[in-house]
Motif scaffolding. Structure first.
Motif, PDB file in Angstrom:
ATOM      1  N   LEU A  30      31.101  33.111  52.400  1.00  0.00           N
ATOM      2  CA  LEU A  30      31.212  34.869  51.995  1.00  0.00           C
ATOM      3  C   LEU A  30      30.224  35.964  52.889  1.00  0.00           C
ATOM      4  O   LEU A  30      28.654  36.404  52.439  1.00  0.00           O
ATOM      5  N   GLN A  31      31.726  37.310  52.737  1.00  0.00           N
ATOM      6  CA  GLN A  31      30.660  38.409  53.352  1.00  0.00           C
ATOM      7  C   GLN A  31      30.774  38.762  52.443  1.00  0.00           C
ATOM      8  O   GLN A  31      31.557  38.861  51.121  1.00  0.00           O
ATOM      9  N   PRO A  32      29.644  40.041  53.142  1.00  0.00           N
ATOM     10  CA  PRO A  32      29.691  41.014  51.565  1.00  0.00           C
ATOM     11  C   PRO A  32      30.408  41.768  50.869  1.00  0.00           C
ATOM     12  O   PRO A  32      31.519  41.960  49.465  1.00  0.00           O
ATOM     13  N   SER A  33      31.909  42.157  51.839  1.00  0.00           N
ATOM     14  CA  SER A  33      32.584  43.225  51.286  1.00  0.00           C
ATOM     15  C   SER A  33      33.685  42.217  50.724  1.00  0.00           C
ATOM     16  O   SER A  33      34.234  42.237  49.389  1.00  0.00           O
ATOM     17  N   GLY A  34      33.640  40.428  51.109  1.00  0.00           N
ATOM     18  CA  GLY A  34      34.606  39.691  50.200  1.00  0.00           C
ATOM     19  C   GLY A  34      34.070  39.538  48.659  1.00  0.00           C
ATOM     20  O   GLY A  34      34.259  39.089  47.712  1.00  0.00           O
ATOM     21  N   TYR A  35      32.375  40.283  48.656  1.00  0.00           N
ATOM     22  CA  TYR A  35      31.493  39.668  47.249  1.00  0.00           C
ATOM     23  C   TYR A  35      31.937  40.549  46.124  1.00  0.00           C
ATOM     24  O   TYR A  35      32.108  40.580  45.706  1.00  0.00           O
ATOM     25  N   LEU A  36      32.477  41.668  47.073  1.00  0.00           N
ATOM     26  CA  LEU A  36      32.497  42.790  46.017  1.00  0.00           C
ATOM     27  C   LEU A  36      33.947  42.869  45.166  1.00  0.00           C
ATOM     28  O   LEU A  36      34.329  43.624  43.925  1.00  0.00           O
ATOM     29  N   ILE A  37      34.685  42.402  46.153  1.00  0.00           N
ATOM     30  CA  ILE A  37      36.263  42.626  45.117  1.00  0.00           C
ATOM     31  C   ILE A  37      35.854  41.452  44.651  1.00  0.00           C
ATOM     32  O   ILE A  37      36.755  41.269  43.475  1.00  0.00           O
ATOM     33  N   LEU A  38      35.073  39.996  45.267  1.00  0.00           N
ATOM     34  CA  LEU A  38      35.113  38.706  44.256  1.00  0.00           C
ATOM     35  C   LEU A  38      34.359  39.493  42.622  1.00  0.00           C
ATOM     36  O   LEU A  38      34.842  38.874  41.425  1.00  0.00           O
ATOM     37  N   ALA A  39      33.327  40.108  42.484  1.00  0.00           N
ATOM     38  CA  ALA A  39      32.646  40.571  41.556  1.00  0.00           C
ATOM     39  C   ALA A  39      33.980  41.703  40.219  1.00  0.00           C
ATOM     40  O   ALA A  39      33.734  41.629  39.027  1.00  0.00           O
ATOM     41  N   TRP A  40      34.653  42.362  41.476  1.00  0.00           N
ATOM     42  CA  TRP A  40      35.584  43.530  40.719  1.00  0.00           C
ATOM     43  C   TRP A  40      36.792  42.853  39.925  1.00  0.00           C
ATOM     44  O   TRP A  40      36.746  42.121  38.834  1.00  0.00           O
ATOM     45  N   LEU A  41      36.798  41.197  40.861  1.00  0.00           N
ATOM     46  CA  LEU A  41      38.095  40.703  40.581  1.00  0.00           C
ATOM     47  C   LEU A  41      37.231  39.412  38.367  1.00  0.00           C
ATOM     48  O   LEU A  41      38.098  39.762  37.792  1.00  0.00           O
ATOM     49  N   THR A  42      36.462  39.721  38.549  1.00  0.00           N
ATOM     50  CA  THR A  42      35.200  38.900  37.918  1.00  0.00           C
ATOM     51  C   THR A  42      35.757  39.327  36.409  1.00  0.00           C
ATOM     52  O   THR A  42      35.372  39.429  35.445  1.00  0.00           O
ATOM     53  N   ASP A  43      35.056  40.848  37.147  1.00  0.00           N
ATOM     54  CA  ASP A  43      35.071  41.987  35.842  1.00  0.00           C
ATOM     55  C   ASP A  43      36.041  42.482  35.524  1.00  0.00           C
ATOM     56  O   ASP A  43      36.189  42.639  33.684  1.00  0.00           O
ATOM     57  N   HIS A  44      36.913  42.348  35.799  1.00  0.00           N
ATOM     58  CA  HIS A  44      38.333  43.184  35.888  1.00  0.00           C
ATOM     59  C   HIS A  44      39.773  42.350  35.608  1.00  0.00           C
ATOM     60  O   HIS A  44      40.664  42.717  35.271  1.00  0.00           O
ATOM     61  N   GLY A  45      39.474  40.658  35.663  1.00  0.00           N
ATOM     62  CA  GLY A  45      40.342  40.004  35.215  1.00  0.00           C
ATOM     63  C   GLY A  45      41.563  39.884  36.408  1.00  0.00           C
ATOM     64  O   GLY A  45      41.245  41.059  37.854  1.00  0.00           O
ATOM     65  N   PRO A  46      42.472  39.395  36.718  1.00  0.00           N
ATOM     66  CA  PRO A  46      43.771  39.423  37.601  1.00  0.00           C
ATOM     67  C   PRO A  46      44.342  40.134  37.145  1.00  0.00           C
ATOM     68  O   PRO A  46      44.350  41.572  36.942  1.00  0.00           O
ATOM     69  N   ALA A  47      44.764  40.243  39.193  1.00  0.00           N
ATOM     70  CA  ALA A  47      44.985  41.979  39.878  1.00  0.00           C
ATOM     71  C   ALA A  47      45.943  41.675  40.601  1.00  0.00           C
ATOM     72  O   ALA A  47      45.634  40.628  41.653  1.00  0.00           O
ATOM     73  N   ARG A  48      46.419  42.804  41.152  1.00  0.00           N
ATOM     74  CA  ARG A  48      47.313  42.937  42.131  1.00  0.00           C
ATOM     75  C   ARG A  48      46.424  43.126  43.976  1.00  0.00           C
ATOM     76  O   ARG A  48      45.536  43.936  42.883  1.00  0.00           O
ATOM     77  N   ALA A  49      46.766  42.743  44.311  1.00  0.00           N
ATOM     78  CA  ALA A  49      46.386  43.879  45.728  1.00  0.00           C
ATOM     79  C   ALA A  49      45.940  44.794  45.617  1.00  0.00           C
ATOM     80  O   ALA A  49      44.641  45.513  46.604  1.00  0.00           O
ATOM     81  N   THR A  50      47.195  45.889  45.265  1.00  0.00           N
ATOM     82  CA  THR A  50      47.239  47.003  45.424  1.00  0.00           C
ATOM     83  C   THR A  50      46.154  47.670  44.290  1.00  0.00           C
ATOM     84  O   THR A  50      45.763  48.792  44.929  1.00  0.00           O
ATOM     85  N   SER A  51      45.905  47.535  43.192  1.00  0.00           N
ATOM     86  CA  SER A  51      44.635  47.424  42.407  1.00  0.00           C
ATOM     87  C   SER A  51      43.842  47.063  43.346  1.00  0.00           C
ATOM     88  O   SER A  51      42.401  48.692  42.603  1.00  0.00           O
ATOM     89  N   ILE A  52      43.053  45.957  43.647  1.00  0.00           N
ATOM     90  CA  ILE A  52      41.870  45.992  44.323  1.00  0.00           C
ATOM     91  C   ILE A  52      41.590  47.230  45.766  1.00  0.00           C
ATOM     92  O   ILE A  52      40.640  47.976  45.514  1.00  0.00           O
ATOM     93  N   VAL A  53      42.625  47.538  46.336  1.00  0.00           N
ATOM     94  CA  VAL A  53      42.853  48.696  47.509  1.00  0.00           C
ATOM     95  C   VAL A  53      42.652  50.253  46.518  1.00  0.00           C
ATOM     96  O   VAL A  53      41.119  50.816  46.760  1.00  0.00           O
ATOM     97  N   GLU A  54      43.192  50.421  45.388  1.00  0.00           N
ATOM     98  CA  GLU A  54      42.922  51.371  44.453  1.00  0.00           C
ATOM     99  C   GLU A  54      41.864  51.483  43.923  1.00  0.00           C
ATOM    100  O   GLU A  54      40.805  52.814  44.255  1.00  0.00           O
ATOM    101  N   ASN A  55      41.549  50.557  43.728  1.00  0.00           N
ATOM    102  CA  ASN A  55      40.005  51.118  42.614  1.00  0.00           C
ATOM    103  C   ASN A  55      38.936  51.159  43.624  1.00  0.00           C
ATOM    104  O   ASN A  55      37.560  51.122  43.030  1.00  0.00           O
TER     105      ASN A  55
END
Length: 142
Positions: A30-55
């Protein structure tokens, strides 16, 4: 200001090391930037890719590549968005969410070990000043 720059540089290096360590704890590839996305999904629940980009303020193409990598590693699941069947919701897999939680627990224990002798008031003041610093720079995360 030079001292601030120096201390912030040290802090940034520490953060990069911690994120890389946490990423490896979740999955060795796992790449560090991938970890940041994964941690965000863990904290915020299911999301669209556009939400990840924006947040997370990460380039759309980079997010797309990272999501593919996360899916290849079995760390995210994709499902239909109940609000719009054409859209896809991304979620951390159960295993990934547990590994992120374990990594977070380990880091918090290390913080407690290192900062446990700080008076509560000093720690609270530090957090308040750090928050004020982030707000002044306009970088307070969502």
């Amino acid at each position: 200001m030079r001292r601030l720059e120096s201390e912030m540089a040290i802090l940034l290096r520490r953060i990069k090391c911690v994120v890389a360590e946490r990423a490896r704890a979740v999955h060795p590839e796992l790449q560090p930037s991938g970890y940041l996305i994964l941690a965000w999904l863990t904290d915020h629940g299911p999301a669209r890719a556009t939400s990840i980009v924006e947040n997370l303020d990460i380039d759309k193409g980079a997010v797309s590549r990272l999501l593919t990598h996360l899916a290849d590693l079995g760390l995210i699941t994709r499902g239909p968005d109940p609000a719009d069947g054409r859209a896809t919701l991304l979620s951390a897999s159960a295993t990934a969410a547990q590994r992120v939680a374990d990594a977070t627990t380990g880091l918090r224990k290390r913080f407690d070990d290192k900062l446990g002798d700080w008076p509560d008031e000093n720690l609270a003041d530090f957090v308040d000043l750090l928050s004020q610093y982030n707000k002044a720079l306009g970088t307070t995360p969502p």
